[in-house]
Scaffold this motif. Structure first.
Motif, mmCIF file in Angstrom:
data_model
loop_
_atom_site.group_PDB
_atom_site.id
_atom_site.type_symbol
_atom_site.label_atom_id
_atom_site.label_comp_id
_atom_site.label_asym_id
_atom_site.label_seq_id
_atom_site.Cartn_x
_atom_site.Cartn_y
_atom_site.Cartn_z
ATOM 1 N N PHE A 33 -37.465 71.094 38.316
ATOM 2 C CA PHE A 33 -36.985 72.459 38.495
ATOM 3 C C PHE A 33 -36.233 73.000 37.274
ATOM 4 O O PHE A 33 -36.241 74.212 37.020
ATOM 5 N N SER A 34 -35.549 72.112 36.550
ATOM 6 C CA SER A 34 -34.573 72.576 35.549
ATOM 7 C C SER A 34 -35.191 73.374 34.402
ATOM 8 O O SER A 34 -34.672 74.443 34.036
ATOM 9 N N ALA A 35 -36.299 72.889 33.826
ATOM 10 C CA ALA A 35 -36.881 73.590 32.672
ATOM 11 C C ALA A 35 -37.415 74.971 33.044
ATOM 12 O O ALA A 35 -37.067 75.967 32.385
ATOM 13 N N PRO A 36 -38.253 75.108 34.097
ATOM 14 C CA PRO A 36 -38.717 76.464 34.451
ATOM 15 C C PRO A 36 -37.585 77.373 34.909
ATOM 16 O O PRO A 36 -37.636 78.592 34.691
ATOM 17 N N MET A 37 -36.545 76.805 35.531
ATOM 18 C CA MET A 37 -35.418 77.635 35.954
ATOM 19 C C MET A 37 -34.636 78.131 34.746
ATOM 20 O O MET A 37 -34.163 79.279 34.723
ATOM 21 N N ALA A 38 -34.506 77.274 33.736
ATOM 22 C CA ALA A 38 -33.838 77.702 32.499
ATOM 23 C C ALA A 38 -34.609 78.834 31.834
ATOM 24 O O ALA A 38 -34.015 79.815 31.351
ATOM 25 N N ASP A 39 -35.936 78.741 31.816
ATOM 26 C CA ASP A 39 -36.771 79.814 31.243
ATOM 27 C C ASP A 39 -36.602 81.107 32.031
ATOM 28 O O ASP A 39 -36.481 82.196 31.448
ATOM 29 N N ALA A 51 -32.966 73.216 29.635
ATOM 30 C CA ALA A 51 -32.747 72.351 30.785
ATOM 31 C C ALA A 51 -31.408 71.621 30.682
ATOM 32 O O ALA A 51 -30.735 71.375 31.684
ATOM 33 N N ALA A 52 -31.008 71.283 29.448
ATOM 34 C CA ALA A 52 -29.729 70.588 29.247
ATOM 35 C C ALA A 52 -28.551 71.451 29.687
ATOM 36 O O ALA A 52 -27.537 70.936 30.176
ATOM 37 N N ASP A 53 -28.670 72.775 29.523
ATOM 38 C CA ASP A 53 -27.593 73.682 29.934
ATOM 39 C C ASP A 53 -27.422 73.696 31.449
ATOM 40 O O ASP A 53 -26.352 74.043 31.962
ATOM 41 N N LEU A 54 -28.480 73.323 32.162
ATOM 42 C CA LEU A 54 -28.424 73.313 33.622
ATOM 43 C C LEU A 54 -28.086 71.931 34.188
ATOM 44 O O LEU A 54 -28.061 71.740 35.406
ATOM 45 N N ALA A 55 -27.819 70.968 33.317
ATOM 46 C CA ALA A 55 -27.546 69.596 33.771
ATOM 47 C C ALA A 55 -26.333 69.534 34.693
ATOM 48 O O ALA A 55 -26.256 68.669 35.581
ATOM 49 N N ILE A 56 -25.378 70.452 34.523
ATOM 50 C CA ILE A 56 -24.169 70.470 35.344
ATOM 51 C C ILE A 56 -24.514 70.633 36.823
ATOM 52 O O ILE A 56 -23.809 70.126 37.699
ATOM 53 N N VAL A 57 -25.630 71.306 37.111
ATOM 54 C CA VAL A 57 -26.047 71.510 38.500
ATOM 55 C C VAL A 57 -26.330 70.169 39.169
ATOM 56 O O VAL A 57 -25.863 69.889 40.278
ATOM 57 N N PHE A 58 -27.078 69.319 38.484
ATOM 58 C CA PHE A 58 -27.427 68.008 39.046
ATOM 59 C C PHE A 58 -26.206 67.095 39.094
ATOM 60 O O PHE A 58 -26.061 66.303 40.026
ATOM 61 N N VAL A 59 -25.337 67.191 38.098
ATOM 62 C CA VAL A 59 -24.113 66.379 38.095
ATOM 63 C C VAL A 59 -23.281 66.685 39.336
ATOM 64 O O VAL A 59 -22.787 65.772 40.016
ATOM 65 N N VAL A 60 -23.131 67.972 39.664
ATOM 66 C CA VAL A 60 -22.369 68.364 40.855
ATOM 67 C C VAL A 60 -23.053 67.846 42.111
ATOM 68 O O VAL A 60 -22.409 67.260 42.996
ATOM 69 N N ALA A 61 -24.372 68.039 42.202
ATOM 70 C CA ALA A 61 -25.111 67.600 43.382
ATOM 71 C C ALA A 61 -24.991 66.100 43.593
ATOM 72 O O ALA A 61 -24.884 65.616 44.726
ATOM 73 N N ASN A 62 -24.983 65.355 42.511
ATOM 74 C CA ASN A 62 -24.939 63.894 42.591
ATOM 75 C C ASN A 62 -23.530 63.376 42.854
ATOM 76 O O ASN A 62 -23.362 62.229 43.266
ATOM 77 N N SER A 63 -22.523 64.199 42.629
ATOM 78 C CA SER A 63 -21.131 63.754 42.728
ATOM 79 C C SER A 63 -20.491 64.023 44.080
ATOM 80 O O SER A 63 -19.565 63.314 44.482
ATOM 81 N N VAL A 64 -20.963 65.056 44.785
ATOM 82 C CA VAL A 64 -20.258 65.481 46.003
ATOM 83 C C VAL A 64 -20.736 64.746 47.250
ATOM 84 O O VAL A 64 -20.107 64.829 48.308
ATOM 85 N N GLY A 65 -21.845 63.990 47.153
ATOM 86 C CA GLY A 65 -22.394 63.314 48.325
ATOM 87 C C GLY A 65 -21.412 62.430 49.078
ATOM 88 O O GLY A 65 -21.350 62.490 50.319
ATOM 89 N N PRO A 66 -20.628 61.574 48.386
ATOM 90 C CA PRO A 66 -19.699 60.708 49.123
ATOM 91 C C PRO A 66 -18.702 61.464 49.995
ATOM 92 O O PRO A 66 -18.219 60.921 50.999
ATOM 93 N N VAL A 67 -18.390 62.720 49.642
ATOM 94 C CA VAL A 67 -17.438 63.507 50.443
ATOM 95 C C VAL A 67 -17.954 63.665 51.865
ATOM 96 O O VAL A 67 -17.243 63.413 52.850
ATOM 97 N N THR A 68 -19.217 64.085 51.995
ATOM 98 C CA THR A 68 -19.764 64.302 53.339
ATOM 99 C C THR A 68 -20.304 63.021 53.961
ATOM 100 O O THR A 68 -20.451 62.951 55.178
ATOM 101 N N MET A 69 -20.603 62.022 53.148
ATOM 102 C CA MET A 69 -20.955 60.730 53.741
ATOM 103 C C MET A 69 -19.782 60.192 54.541
ATOM 104 O O MET A 69 -19.954 59.626 55.626
ATOM 105 N N ILE A 70 -18.566 60.396 54.019
ATOM 106 C CA ILE A 70 -17.365 59.890 54.693
ATOM 107 C C ILE A 70 -16.984 60.783 55.877
ATOM 108 O O ILE A 70 -16.797 60.304 56.996
ATOM 109 N N SER A 71 -16.890 62.105 55.648
ATOM 110 C CA SER A 71 -16.494 63.015 56.733
ATOM 111 C C SER A 71 -17.573 63.092 57.807
ATOM 112 O O SER A 71 -17.272 63.055 59.010
ATOM 113 N N GLY A 72 -18.839 63.187 57.393
ATOM 114 C CA GLY A 72 -19.921 63.199 58.369
ATOM 115 C C GLY A 72 -20.062 61.867 59.062
ATOM 116 O O GLY A 72 -20.473 61.790 60.222
#
Length: 421
Positions: A33-39, A51-72
């Motif tokens: 998704f990242s390259a066509p979305m960047a275009d 695509a590198a400018d959009l890397a922060i999106v995946f970093v956030v997605a990959n980091s927040v999972g444990p929050v809801t794994m614990i609460s859920g």
């Protein structure tokens, strides 16, 4: 429903969980998704994004999972998985659909990063822990299968997403995939029941305690009060670092170190993903036979060999590179497949949803440490090779931790025997 019925129905529950994990694993198709979305955003806003400018999106997605794994996980342990999967599925798919209306990076961070990432954490934690509870006799196998379907999504989904993007555009791709996966996850969730306390499948009797197994059900607070938790948490981090070092940068490694073409580097990425999936199932089955921690000790030793092969691989050494990347893929899969069952063995199944969510923080730490080591070593030396030596150090530390684990439990058994006499 009686326990006898659940002995048959549990296979349907496992199948539904595997379908769900196949869907939510699509989050790791972000690179498609990242390259066509960047275009698209570049044209829309008159800027120049990559695509590198959009890397922060995946970093956030990959980091927040444990929050809801614990609460859920707490909701799952109390009320069952249906509600957790329904809410998580709506968040996961809704985040995808919301991303289909994106006009900025911030929009993507909210949609794909936060909503999809938080939804994934809720759903993944519920399917894994519920499956483990229904299969006390096959925890290794079931943990391997459940996580394997999650992993194989990164092989199956990218070509599908790429085809939709080519024919209908990147925004439609987000919307179509988001709607489809919302329906599949939420409908499949209705087939997943809460496991009755103390469930035992027909004809199965719990084995005597082993070094990997304890009968007590620890709350998360009690788990945090044991030295075993910290040993296992650091062991997970050490074991996952080697895999995440390579998975995050598999294509650049193939091209920069070996001189592969784009097509050959893509094939190497697919090979790594497939062996990662195979390792989850194979190690899960093996751990049922020789023990969870023994399996992880073997994975640490083999990871050292895999990283060394990558260290000595040079330009044109395609066979050596493939051998190294294959070993790393299998061993990383071993850690992902074995740890759900190991957590349940060690701290009980009653509160496993929360406990495994907390344990999974070790993976999140490795997800930051591994790629960071690679980037910093490359920036400092112009080569990735030094990072493999650091990775070997992590694997050796993991192997030492498996030995400490066994010593700790041998001591605990001796103290218990002495107290009983």
């Amino acid at each position: 429903m009686k326990h006898t019925n659940y002995s048959r129905r549990r296979w349907l529950i496992l199948t539904a969980g595997c379908f769900i994990n196949l869907c939510i694993g699509s989050m790791y198709a972000w690179s498609v998704f990242s390259a066509p979305m960047a275009d698209y955003l570049s044209q829309l806003n008159g800027t120049q994004l990559t695509a590198a400018d959009l890397a922060i999106v995946f970093v956030v997605a990959n980091s927040v999972g444990p929050v809801t794994m614990i609460s859920g996980g707490r909701i799952n342990d109390m009320f069952g998985p249906k509600l957790v999967i329904l809410v998580g599925g709506l968040m996961f798919g809704g985040g995808m659909v919301f991303s289909g209306f994106a006009t900025s990076i911030t929009h993507l961070i909210v949609g794909y990063g936060l909503l999809t990432g938080l939804g994934l954490g809720m759903v993944y934690g519920a399917t894994i822990s519920t499956s483990i509870k229904f299969f006390p006799d096959k925890r290794g196998l079931v943990g391997g299968l459940s996580t394997a379907l999650f992993g194989i999504s990164s092989v199956i989904i990218p070509p599908v997403a790429a085809a939709i993007t080519r024919h209908m555009g990147i925004l439609s791709s987000f919307k179509i995939i988001g709607i489809a996966f919302t329906v599949i996850v939420c409908v499949s969730g209705f087939f997943i029941d809460k496991c009755p306390d103390g469930f035992k499948p027909d004809g199965w009797r719990p084995p005597q305690k082993s070094g990997d197994t304890h009968q007590e059900n620890f709350t998360w607070k009690q788990m945090l009060g044991t030295p075993t938790f910290y040993i296992l948490l650091v062991l997970l981090t050490c074991g996952a670092v080697a895999g995440l070092m390579c998975i995050a940068l598999a294509a650049p490694l193939a091209r920069q170190m070996i001189g592969m073409s784009v097509a050959s580097a893509t094939a190497a990425v697919s090979t790594l993903a497939l062996l990662n999936v195979s390792g989850r199932v194979a190690a899960g089955v093996l751990s049922d036979k020789i023990g969870r921690v023994n399996t992880l000790a073997l994975a640490c030793v083999l990871s050292v060999a895999g990283l060394y092969l990558l260290y000595i691989a040079g330009q044109g050494d395609v066979k050596t590179f493939y051998a190294g990347i294959s070993v790393i893929g299998v061993c990383f899969g071993a850690f992902m497949g074995v740890f759900p069952g190991l957590t349940a063995d060690q701290f009980g199944t009653k509160h496993n949803s929360v406990n495994f969510g907390i344990m999974f923080c070790g993976f999140a730490i490795a997800g930051y440490v591994g790629p960071t080591i690679m980037r910093q070593v490359f920036d400092a030396t112009g080569s990735f090779k030094g990072a493999f030596l650091i990775g070997i150090g992590f694997c050796l530390a993991g192997f030492v931790l498996t030995g400490i684990y066994h010593l700790l439990h041998q001591k605990a058994r001796r103290m218990k025997v002495a107290a009983e006499h």
